[in-house]
Design a protein around this motif. Structure first.
Motif, PDB file in Angstrom:
ATOM      1  N   ILE A   1       0.827  -1.208   0.000  1.00 34.84           N
ATOM      2  CA  ILE A   1       0.000   0.000   0.000  1.00 34.84           C
ATOM      3  C   ILE A   1       0.861   1.258   0.000  1.00 34.84           C
ATOM      4  CG2 ILE A   1      -1.680   1.325   1.365  1.00 34.84           C
ATOM      5  CD1 ILE A   1      -2.870  -1.017  -0.228  1.00 34.84           C
ATOM      6  N   THR A   2       2.038   1.205   0.610  1.00 30.50           N
ATOM      7  CA  THR A   2       2.908   2.386   0.629  1.00 30.50           C
ATOM      8  C   THR A   2       3.257   2.823  -0.790  1.00 30.50           C
ATOM      9  OG1 THR A   2       3.807   1.746   2.767  1.00 30.50           O
ATOM     10  CG2 THR A   2       5.083   3.326   1.469  1.00 30.50           C
ATOM     11  N   GLY A   3       3.685   1.883  -1.630  1.00 32.00           N
ATOM     12  CA  GLY A   3       4.005   2.212  -3.018  1.00 32.00           C
ATOM     13  C   GLY A   3       2.786   2.652  -3.798  1.00 32.00           C
ATOM     14  N   LEU A   4       1.661   1.979  -3.570  1.00 33.49           N
ATOM     15  CA  LEU A   4       0.415   2.347  -4.241  1.00 33.49           C
ATOM     16  C   LEU A   4       0.005   3.761  -3.824  1.00 33.49           C
ATOM     17  CD1 LEU A   4      -2.009   1.651  -6.037  1.00 33.49           C
ATOM     18  CD2 LEU A   4      -3.044   0.520  -4.045  1.00 33.49           C
ATOM     19  N   ALA A   5       0.105   4.050  -2.531  1.00 34.48           N
ATOM     20  CA  ALA A   5      -0.233   5.394  -2.043  1.00 34.48           C
ATOM     21  C   ALA A   5       0.691   6.432  -2.659  1.00 34.48           C
ATOM     22  CB  ALA A   5      -0.150   5.428  -0.515  1.00 34.48           C
ATOM     23  N   ASP A   6       1.979   6.092  -2.808  1.00 33.46           N
ATOM     24  CA  ASP A   6       2.923   7.017  -3.449  1.00 33.46           C
ATOM     25  C   ASP A   6       2.484   7.337  -4.873  1.00 33.46           C
ATOM     26  OD1 ASP A   6       4.509   7.005  -1.171  1.00 33.46           O
ATOM     27  OD2 ASP A   6       5.992   5.595  -2.005  1.00 33.46           O
ATOM     28  N   ARG A   7       2.077   6.301  -5.627  1.00 33.09           N
ATOM     29  CA  ARG A   7       1.650   6.515  -7.025  1.00 33.09           C
ATOM     30  C   ARG A   7       0.357   7.337  -7.091  1.00 33.09           C
ATOM     31  NH1 ARG A   7       3.536   1.357  -6.863  1.00 33.09           N
ATOM     32  NH2 ARG A   7       1.508   0.339  -6.927  1.00 33.09           N
ATOM     33  N   LEU A   8      -0.585   7.035  -6.196  1.00 31.53           N
ATOM     34  CA  LEU A   8      -1.839   7.785  -6.167  1.00 31.53           C
ATOM     35  C   LEU A   8      -1.599   9.241  -5.771  1.00 31.53           C
ATOM     36  CD1 LEU A   8      -4.083   5.095  -4.456  1.00 31.53           C
ATOM     37  CD2 LEU A   8      -4.419   5.996  -6.765  1.00 31.53           C
ATOM     38  N   GLU A   9      -0.710   9.442  -4.817  1.00 39.28           N
ATOM     39  CA  GLU A   9      -0.397  10.797  -4.359  1.00 39.28           C
ATOM     40  C   GLU A   9       0.336  11.574  -5.449  1.00 39.28           C
ATOM     41  OE1 GLU A   9       0.814  12.524  -0.063  1.00 39.28           O
ATOM     42  OE2 GLU A   9       2.209  11.043  -0.896  1.00 39.28           O
ATOM     43  N   ALA A  10       1.245  10.918  -6.166  1.00 41.97           N
ATOM     44  CA  ALA A  10       1.976  11.575  -7.251  1.00 41.97           C
ATOM     45  C   ALA A  10       1.027  12.048  -8.349  1.00 41.97           C
ATOM     46  CB  ALA A  10       3.025  10.627  -7.830  1.00 41.97           C
ATOM     47  N   ARG A  11      -0.056  11.326  -8.564  1.00 46.68           N
ATOM     48  CA  ARG A  11      -1.055  11.717  -9.569  1.00 46.68           C
ATOM     49  C   ARG A  11      -2.036  12.740  -9.017  1.00 46.68           C
ATOM     50  NH1 ARG A  11      -2.379   8.124 -13.763  1.00 46.68           N
ATOM     51  NH2 ARG A  11      -3.760   9.824 -14.366  1.00 46.68           N
ATOM     52  N   GLY A  12      -1.956  13.021  -7.722  1.00 41.92           N
ATOM     53  CA  GLY A  12      -2.852  13.999  -7.104  1.00 41.92           C
ATOM     54  C   GLY A  12      -4.210  13.434  -6.751  1.00 41.92           C
ATOM     55  N   PHE A  13      -4.331  12.108  -6.694  1.00 40.22           N
ATOM     56  CA  PHE A  13      -5.621  11.472  -6.427  1.00 40.22           C
ATOM     57  C   PHE A  13      -5.926  11.315  -4.940  1.00 40.22           C
ATOM     58  CE2 PHE A  13      -5.068   9.052 -10.669  1.00 40.22           C
ATOM     59  CZ  PHE A  13      -5.571  10.128 -11.378  1.00 40.22           C
ATOM     60  N   VAL A  14      -4.888  11.230  -4.119  1.00 44.89           N
ATOM     61  CA  VAL A  14      -5.081  11.068  -2.679  1.00 44.89           C
ATOM     62  C   VAL A  14      -4.109  11.964  -1.926  1.00 44.89           C
ATOM     63  CG1 VAL A  14      -5.836   8.652  -2.854  1.00 44.89           C
ATOM     64  CG2 VAL A  14      -3.435   9.168  -2.361  1.00 44.89           C
ATOM     65  N   GLU A  15      -4.438  12.171  -0.668  1.00 49.19           N
ATOM     66  CA  GLU A  15      -3.504  12.821   0.241  1.00 49.19           C
ATOM     67  C   GLU A  15      -3.442  11.990   1.510  1.00 49.19           C
ATOM     68  OE1 GLU A  15      -5.088  16.738   0.844  1.00 49.19           O
ATOM     69  OE2 GLU A  15      -6.638  16.041   2.222  1.00 49.19           O
ATOM     70  N   ARG A  16      -2.268  12.008   2.130  1.00 48.75           N
ATOM     71  CA  ARG A  16      -2.089  11.309   3.398  1.00 48.75           C
ATOM     72  C   ARG A  16      -2.467  12.276   4.519  1.00 48.75           C
ATOM     73  NH1 ARG A  16       2.495   9.061   0.388  1.00 48.75           N
ATOM     74  NH2 ARG A  16       2.539   6.809   0.622  1.00 48.75           N
ATOM     75  N   ARG A  17      -3.192  11.753   5.487  1.00 46.75           N
ATOM     76  CA  ARG A  17      -3.608  12.552   6.640  1.00 46.75           C
ATOM     77  C   ARG A  17      -3.335  11.752   7.910  1.00 46.75           C
ATOM     78  NH1 ARG A  17      -9.788  14.042   4.879  1.00 46.75           N
ATOM     79  NH2 ARG A  17      -9.286  15.361   3.099  1.00 46.75           N
ATOM     80  N   SER A  18      -3.201  12.456   9.005  1.00 48.28           N
ATOM     81  CA  SER A  18      -3.127  11.782  10.291  1.00 48.28           C
ATOM     82  C   SER A  18      -4.531  11.376  10.697  1.00 48.28           C
ATOM     83  CB  SER A  18      -2.551  12.712  11.365  1.00 48.28           C
ATOM     84  OG  SER A  18      -1.209  12.996  11.077  1.00 48.28           O
ATOM     85  N   ASP A  19      -4.646  10.195  11.263  1.00 47.23           N
ATOM     86  CA  ASP A  19      -5.934   9.724  11.780  1.00 47.23           C
ATOM     87  C   ASP A  19      -6.296  10.591  12.984  1.00 47.23           C
ATOM     88  OD1 ASP A  19      -7.898   8.277  13.343  1.00 47.23           O
ATOM     89  OD2 ASP A  19      -7.392   6.493  12.173  1.00 47.23           O
ATOM     90  N   PRO A  20      -7.506  11.166  13.014  1.00 51.61           N
ATOM     91  CA  PRO A  20      -7.866  12.040  14.140  1.00 51.61           C
ATOM     92  C   PRO A  20      -7.881  11.305  15.486  1.00 51.61           C
ATOM     93  CG  PRO A  20      -9.715  11.787  12.609  1.00 51.61           C
ATOM     94  CD  PRO A  20      -8.546  11.082  12.010  1.00 51.61           C
ATOM     95  N   ASP A  21      -8.070   9.978  15.456  1.00 53.40           N
ATOM     96  CA  ASP A  21      -8.106   9.209  16.702  1.00 53.40           C
ATOM     97  C   ASP A  21      -6.741   8.685  17.126  1.00 53.40           C
ATOM     98  OD1 ASP A  21     -10.891   9.550  16.834  1.00 53.40           O
ATOM     99  OD2 ASP A  21     -11.206   7.803  15.537  1.00 53.40           O
TER     100      ASP A  21
END
Length: 143
Positions: A68-88
């Motif tokens: 998922i880390t690599g997948l998240a990197d690819r999605l983030e590079a395309r501007g499709f997702v952002e990483r956030r801290s979990d509020p809990d």
């Protein structure tokens, strides 16, 4: 079943479903390539209806959390997702769709909903019957 044995018909149905699956994967692959997204990216965009911890996304995609880390990197590079801290739990990273991610998700939904040539050949009542038969075959209660 006339002169055909049930096991012969079941074998033929299995073969036809396999051919249909291969053809549908080919159609989807072309659509994904046109949009420059990979099947794992499509899966993630589909699952991310709301922000999710990365480990939860891994569970829903049935893959290892390290992938998922690599997948998240690819999605983030395309501007499709952002990483956030979990509020809990600020130690946990969530993935959340951006406006661009929501727009791509909508484009994918429209593209996947377009009738394809195989199913478009069926009359309306045949299509309904086909859907009902597939649902019955896939129904876990019937298994």
């Amino acid at each position: 079943m006339e002169n055909r044995r049930r096991d012969e018909v079941m074998s033929e149905v299995g073969s036809l479903l396999h051919q249909m699956g291969r053809r549908m994967r080919s159609i989807m692959s072309r659509r994904f390539a046109e949009l420059e997204v990979s099947p794992p990216m499509v899966g993630a965009l589909h699952v991310l209806e709301e922000p999710l911890p990365m480990h939860t996304l891994a569970e829903r995609l049935s893959c290892d959390a390290s992938y998922i880390t690599g997948l998240a990197d690819r999605l983030e590079a395309r501007g499709f997702v952002e990483r956030r801290s979990d509020p809990d739990d600020r130690r946990v990273r969530q993935l959340a769709l951006t406006d661009a991610g929501r727009a791509m998700r909508e484009r994918l939904a429209v593209g996947l909903a377009e009738p394809n040539a195989m199913l478009d050949r069926l009359e309306d009542d045949e299509l309904v019957m086909f859907a009902e038969l597939l649902q019955k075959a896939l129904d876990p209660e019937e298994g």
